[in-house]
Design an enzyme around this catalytic site. Structure first.
Site, short mmCIF file in Angstrom:
data_model
loop_
_atom_site.label_atom_id
_atom_site.label_comp_id
_atom_site.label_asym_id
_atom_site.label_seq_id
_atom_site.Cartn_x
_atom_site.Cartn_y
_atom_site.Cartn_z
N HIS A 1 -30.51 37.24 -5.47
CA HIS A 1 -30.00 37.56 -4.13
C HIS A 1 -30.90 37.04 -3.01
CE1 HIS A 1 -26.99 39.17 -1.70
NE2 HIS A 1 -26.89 40.40 -2.16
N ARG A 2 -32.11 36.58 -3.34
CA ARG A 2 -32.94 35.95 -2.32
C ARG A 2 -32.36 34.59 -1.95
NH1 ARG A 2 -38.58 35.65 -5.35
NH2 ARG A 2 -37.12 34.74 -6.86
#
Length: 492
Positions: A463-464
């Site tokens: 999700h980064r």
């Protein structure tokens, strides 16, 4: 009579950044005559099984490790009796390292070899500091000649260099002479350490896993004597130091059967590497997993037609083949899933190529070899690459280069009858797709219930790097291709 000498072969750095390997089998025995580059042993690293060639031509004098032993890089594993003339170049032919054999003796500067980079090797003068204690000078004039590099096998990395200030060559003692202490900078500046070589080094020599172990145990490495090559502090040194500090024995490392109801086995090889990689990934990258169940009847019908086609005669086609091609196509419009987070440089690396990893269950554990530049392959080329990759992985013969450099991965859990899961990212990758089993199930088609072939897709992403919208669009595109292969025409 030809003069001979004993040369030790130390376990080389196989170029994987690993610190140890297990001796699986010896291909030679004591007394055997070997030629240069003849395979002498089969070893297992944390990633693959590798064959070790001999760096010398001569006679096997001793085998220092038994099959099943886990050996640290740099420790002697075999000794050879070689001709004195041939030993100086690492063998009797140019294959042992052409630059090493042809170095100009007037300069003594190390020259780069094909696989060790520009760092070169460390100088060698007949005695090895790692053997402990002063070593006698081998020949007259050797002390006066410049230090020459120790030949090493191409691709195995350079010989370990000493860190800190260069040490003075040990002078051979004359019988009856009493050695006198000579003041040095290290003697004038007291250093709190129990290892003499640490006095001149910026910090104790050890590998990152050993430093982490010391931190976890609250141990100052300055106080730990190193028994590895050149004073390298090993994991066993830290464990032994812990046992001495607590007044207990060292931590046992071998298998220990505690009774008929349970059996303990050492964590090593592929299992050890996989465990470390999964922990690193799970606690570094924030994972998000999404699921999509699709009707793949059209894809399964296409697969049947392709198998019957003369154009694909002799090719092994499976649902994984079609799904892998679909992943490669979906990445064209969703490139963020083919990227990497570089924490050290605070950069996001966008890959303009796809090295497609395929999770493979092997007798030695899970491995994820990858197909280089898979985005440039045709369907037939991809089918061939997948067959070769899985066969090689199951045979335990995957090369180290095929186990590194992946950019996105697929795991086919459907072959085990599983519908969906939450796969953990391969470290350094932004996404992984899990393919579920293809099952017949009731499905709504044109407002009517029909029996269709259904599959579930699971997508985990970092999700980064990947926002929810980007991950969802990729999964939707992948599902659209597998639901209706003709949709490819709208994406290329």
């Amino acid at each position: 009579m030809t003069a001979t000498m004993i040369k030790e072969f130390r376990l080389p750095d196989l170029g994987e950044g690993l610190t140890e390997s297990e001796i699986l089998s010896w291909k030679v025995a004591v007394g055997d005559t070997v030629t240069l580059n003849q395979v002498i042993a089969e070893v297992e690293t944390a990633k693959a099984v590798v064959e070790l060639p001999s760096p010398f031509a001569g006679v096997v004098a001793a085998l220092h490790e038994q099959p099943g032993s886990v050996v640290e890089v740099g420790k002697p594993i075999v000794s050879f009796e070689v001709d004195d003339a041939g030993a100086s170049t690492g063998g009797n032919g140019p294959a042992a390292g052409d630059q090493a054999a042809g170095e100009p003796e007037s300069t003594g500067e190390p020259q780069p070899t094909g696989g060790s980079g520009s760092n070169g090797g460390s100088g060698s003068d007949g005695g090895s500091a790692s053997n402990g204690g002063p070593q006698p000078v081998e020949a007259s004039g050797a002390a006066a000649s410049p230090a020459k590099r120790e030949p090493n096998l191409v691709g195995y990395g350079a010989v370990v260099e000493h860190t800190g200030r260069p040490t003075r060559r040990v002078r051979a003692q004359v019988q009856g002479e009493t050695p006198q202490a000579r003041p040095t900078e290290a003697a004038r500046e007291p250093v709190a350490t129990s290892h003499p070589e640490a006095a001149t080094a910026e910090r104790p020599r050890s590998t990152p896993p050993v430093r982490k172990l010391a931190r976890d145990l609250g141990i100052d490495l300055q106080l730990v004597p190193g028994t590895g090559p050149g004073g390298l502090i090993t994991r066993e040194d830290v464990q032994n130091f812990t046992g001495e500090a607590e007044g207990t024995s060292a931590v046992p490392t071998g298998p220990a059967a505690t009774g008929e109801r349970e059996t303990r086995s050492p964590i090593k090889g592929v299992r050890k590497f996989t465990a470390a990689a999964m922990v690193q990934s799970a606690f570094t990258a924030p994972h998000v997993t999404e699921f999509l169940t699709i009707d793949v009847t059209a894809t399964m019908e296409l697969l049947t037609r392709l198998k019957a086609s003369k154009a694909f005669e002799g090719y092994k086609l499976t649902p994984l083949t079609i799904a892998a091609k679909a992943v490669l196509i979906a990445l064209r419009t969703n490139p963020t899933l083919n990227s990497r987070w570089d924490e050290a440089r605070q950069e996001i690396i966008q890959f303009n190529y796809v090295n497609l990893g395929i999770a493979a269950a092997t007798p030695r554990g899970l491995t994820v070899p990858n197909i280089k530049d898979a985005d440039h392959l045709t369907l037939r080329e991809l089918a061939t690459a997948l067959s070769e990759l899985t066969d090689t992985a199951r045979a335990g013969k995957t090369s180290p280069s095929d186990l590194s450099g992946g950019t996105i991965s697929i795991t086919n859990i459907g072959v085990f009858g599983i519908d969906a899961g939450t796969p953990i990212l391969n470290p350094g990758e932004a996404a992984i797709v899990a393919l579920g089993a293809v099952r017949k199930a009731p499905w709504v088609v044109d407002d009517e219930i029909a029996v269709r072939q259904v599959m579930s897709l699971s997508l985990s992403f970092d999700h980064r790097l990947v926002d929810g919208e980007q991950g969802s669009r990729f999964l939707a595109d992948l599902g659209a291709i597998l639901s209706d292969p003709a949709m490819v025409l709208t994406m290329v």
